[in-house]
Design a protein around this motif. Sequence first.
Motif, PDB file in Angstrom:
ATOM      1  N   SER A  17      21.590   6.476  28.661  1.00 31.65           N
ATOM      2  CA  SER A  17      21.724   7.694  27.866  1.00 31.65           C
ATOM      3  C   SER A  17      23.119   8.260  28.055  1.00 31.65           C
ATOM      4  N   GLU A  18      23.433   9.307  27.306  1.00 28.87           N
ATOM      5  CA  GLU A  18      24.752   9.933  27.401  1.00 28.87           C
ATOM      6  C   GLU A  18      24.858  10.853  28.623  1.00 28.87           C
ATOM      7  N   ASN A  19      23.732  11.186  29.225  1.00 29.91           N
ATOM      8  CA  ASN A  19      23.729  12.176  30.306  1.00 29.91           C
ATOM      9  C   ASN A  19      23.975  11.529  31.659  1.00 29.91           C
ATOM     10  N   VAL A  20      25.121  10.897  31.786  1.00 27.62           N
ATOM     11  CA  VAL A  20      25.467  10.172  33.010  1.00 27.62           C
ATOM     12  C   VAL A  20      26.246  11.073  33.955  1.00 27.62           C
ATOM     13  N   GLU A  21      25.883  11.061  35.236  1.00 29.46           N
ATOM     14  CA  GLU A  21      26.634  11.786  36.251  1.00 29.46           C
ATOM     15  C   GLU A  21      27.680  10.843  36.830  1.00 29.46           C
ATOM     16  N   VAL A  22      28.888  10.874  36.239  1.00 28.20           N
ATOM     17  CA  VAL A  22      29.926   9.911  36.567  1.00 28.20           C
ATOM     18  C   VAL A  22      30.406  10.053  38.009  1.00 28.20           C
ATOM     19  N   GLU A  23      30.559  11.287  38.482  1.00 29.97           N
ATOM     20  CA  GLU A  23      31.059  11.497  39.842  1.00 29.97           C
ATOM     21  C   GLU A  23      30.097  10.913  40.872  1.00 29.97           C
ATOM     22  N   GLU A  24      28.810  11.122  40.675  1.00 31.49           N
ATOM     23  CA  GLU A  24      27.824  10.556  41.593  1.00 31.49           C
ATOM     24  C   GLU A  24      27.903   9.036  41.605  1.00 31.49           C
ATOM     25  N   LEU A  25      28.044   8.432  40.420  1.00 30.64           N
ATOM     26  CA  LEU A  25      28.142   6.979  40.319  1.00 30.64           C
ATOM     27  C   LEU A  25      29.375   6.457  41.038  1.00 30.64           C
ATOM     28  N   SER A  26      30.507   7.089  40.824  1.00 24.40           N
ATOM     29  CA  SER A  26      31.753   6.644  41.455  1.00 24.40           C
ATOM     30  C   SER A  26      31.662   6.747  42.974  1.00 24.40           C
ATOM     31  N   LEU A  27      31.091   7.837  43.478  1.00 23.98           N
ATOM     32  CA  LEU A  27      30.932   7.994  44.918  1.00 23.98           C
ATOM     33  C   LEU A  27      29.971   6.958  45.484  1.00 23.98           C
ATOM     34  N   PHE A  28      28.883   6.707  44.765  1.00 25.21           N
ATOM     35  CA  PHE A  28      27.894   5.712  45.200  1.00 25.21           C
ATOM     36  C   PHE A  28      28.538   4.341  45.332  1.00 25.21           C
ATOM     37  N   GLN A  64      33.602  -3.743  45.048  1.00 30.82           N
ATOM     38  CA  GLN A  64      34.954  -4.163  44.687  1.00 30.82           C
ATOM     39  C   GLN A  64      35.066  -4.636  43.232  1.00 30.82           C
ATOM     40  N   ASN A  65      33.946  -5.012  42.632  1.00 32.80           N
ATOM     41  CA  ASN A  65      33.961  -5.509  41.250  1.00 32.80           C
ATOM     42  C   ASN A  65      32.923  -4.747  40.439  1.00 32.80           C
ATOM     43  N   VAL A  66      33.312  -4.319  39.238  1.00 30.46           N
ATOM     44  CA  VAL A  66      32.425  -3.527  38.405  1.00 30.46           C
ATOM     45  C   VAL A  66      32.379  -4.115  37.003  1.00 30.46           C
ATOM     46  N   LEU A  67      31.176  -4.275  36.489  1.00 33.57           N
ATOM     47  CA  LEU A  67      30.966  -4.704  35.118  1.00 33.57           C
ATOM     48  C   LEU A  67      30.151  -3.616  34.446  1.00 33.57           C
ATOM     49  N   SER A  68      30.639  -3.085  33.320  1.00 27.90           N
ATOM     50  CA  SER A  68      30.010  -1.911  32.743  1.00 27.90           C
ATOM     51  C   SER A  68      30.128  -1.911  31.232  1.00 27.90           C
ATOM     52  N   ASP A  69      29.201  -1.198  30.558  1.00 26.66           N
ATOM     53  CA  ASP A  69      29.297  -1.074  29.105  1.00 26.66           C
ATOM     54  C   ASP A  69      29.920   0.262  28.708  1.00 26.66           C
ATOM     55  N   PHE A  70      30.518   0.965  29.660  1.00 32.16           N
ATOM     56  CA  PHE A  70      31.204   2.217  29.325  1.00 32.16           C
ATOM     57  C   PHE A  70      32.276   2.506  30.378  1.00 32.16           C
ATOM     58  N   PHE A 101      34.174   4.780  33.120  1.00 36.36           N
ATOM     59  CA  PHE A 101      33.912   5.893  34.011  1.00 36.36           C
ATOM     60  C   PHE A 101      35.084   6.066  34.973  1.00 36.36           C
ATOM     61  N   GLU A 102      35.201   7.280  35.501  1.00 38.42           N
ATOM     62  CA  GLU A 102      36.336   7.643  36.327  1.00 38.42           C
ATOM     63  C   GLU A 102      36.282   6.961  37.691  1.00 38.42           C
ATOM     64  N   GLY A 103      37.449   6.903  38.316  1.00 42.14           N
ATOM     65  CA  GLY A 103      37.509   6.400  39.679  1.00 42.14           C
ATOM     66  C   GLY A 103      37.804   4.920  39.803  1.00 42.14           C
ATOM     67  N   PHE A 104      37.779   4.189  38.666  1.00 41.73           N
ATOM     68  CA  PHE A 104      38.077   2.767  38.678  1.00 41.73           C
ATOM     69  C   PHE A 104      39.001   2.451  37.511  1.00 41.73           C
ATOM     70  N   SER A 105      39.925   1.536  37.727  1.00 40.37           N
ATOM     71  CA  SER A 105      40.804   1.072  36.665  1.00 40.37           C
ATOM     72  C   SER A 105      40.135  -0.113  35.971  1.00 40.37           C
ATOM     73  N   LEU A 106      39.811   0.067  34.686  1.00 38.74           N
ATOM     74  CA  LEU A 106      39.002  -0.912  33.986  1.00 38.74           C
ATOM     75  C   LEU A 106      39.738  -1.535  32.803  1.00 38.74           C
ATOM     76  N   GLU A 107      39.312  -2.732  32.438  1.00 41.44           N
ATOM     77  CA  GLU A 107      39.844  -3.426  31.269  1.00 41.44           C
ATOM     78  C   GLU A 107      38.701  -3.768  30.317  1.00 41.44           C
ATOM     79  N   VAL A 160      35.417  -4.086  32.605  1.00 43.33           N
ATOM     80  CA  VAL A 160      35.354  -4.704  33.921  1.00 43.33           C
ATOM     81  C   VAL A 160      36.486  -4.165  34.753  1.00 43.33           C
ATOM     82  N   LYS A 161      36.301  -4.219  36.072  1.00 42.68           N
ATOM     83  CA  LYS A 161      37.318  -3.682  36.978  1.00 42.68           C
ATOM     84  C   LYS A 161      38.608  -4.501  36.866  1.00 42.68           C
TER      85      LYS A 161
END
Length: 242
Positions: A62-73, A80-86, A88-94, A238-239
Amino acid sequence: MIKKITEFTDINGGFPPFMSVIQTDFKFASNNFDGAYYQEIESEKTLLISIRGVTATICRLSENVEVEELSLFLGFNGIQNVLSDFFFEGFSLEKRVVLKVNTYTEVTIKANLLNSASRLADYENVFKLLSKNGSFDVWYPVISRKINNSCAFGVYLEEKSIPVSCAIAPFMYGKTGVVAGVFTVENYRNKGYATKCVKALLSELKKENVNIAYLWCEDKNIKLYENIGFSVCGEIYVKREE
């Protein structure tokens, strides 16, 4: 709040290629932290997350994502590696493009298979092509366990007994699968080896009743996969490699 999923039926929703990854990671968790998680905000599931070693796959529900909580988690747990469909802050993504194709059976390419009958030498041949992705001692137990449970497949081609190209389906769930690990040794490129590997892999997936396969790639490789029959259906992030 981010919670670990303890029941297989708790996993639902999300972008199809991510579900194959998340559900197989849940099934084949190898340590206490590995497995599937979800973020919940006011009784609404907003994210699905799978953890495998130092890799996280994240699917937004959903759109109601708590980005800060996710980044801290992710940060506190050493991801070290992130694969995502959106994004989010805290990571440099391509960005990567997501493509999909209906699997098919008319392919009659003679290829070496990674299946339940494979020898250790077959796994070693594939790993020689994909060795930049880590240690054989880590990779082999994970992929062989999936393959022995018909949750993954792989193919590779040889030229004069030398492994030159491969393609892997490391995530399969239900009627969907994800193609990854498509690689050809530099000196053997532009000879159609990667195309043959992917076609042979799709044929094997079809035999396992996997009807749709997904993959993600850089823009420069889109044409290769479109020529095989894939079509663009979305994008992920991806990260960025530092």
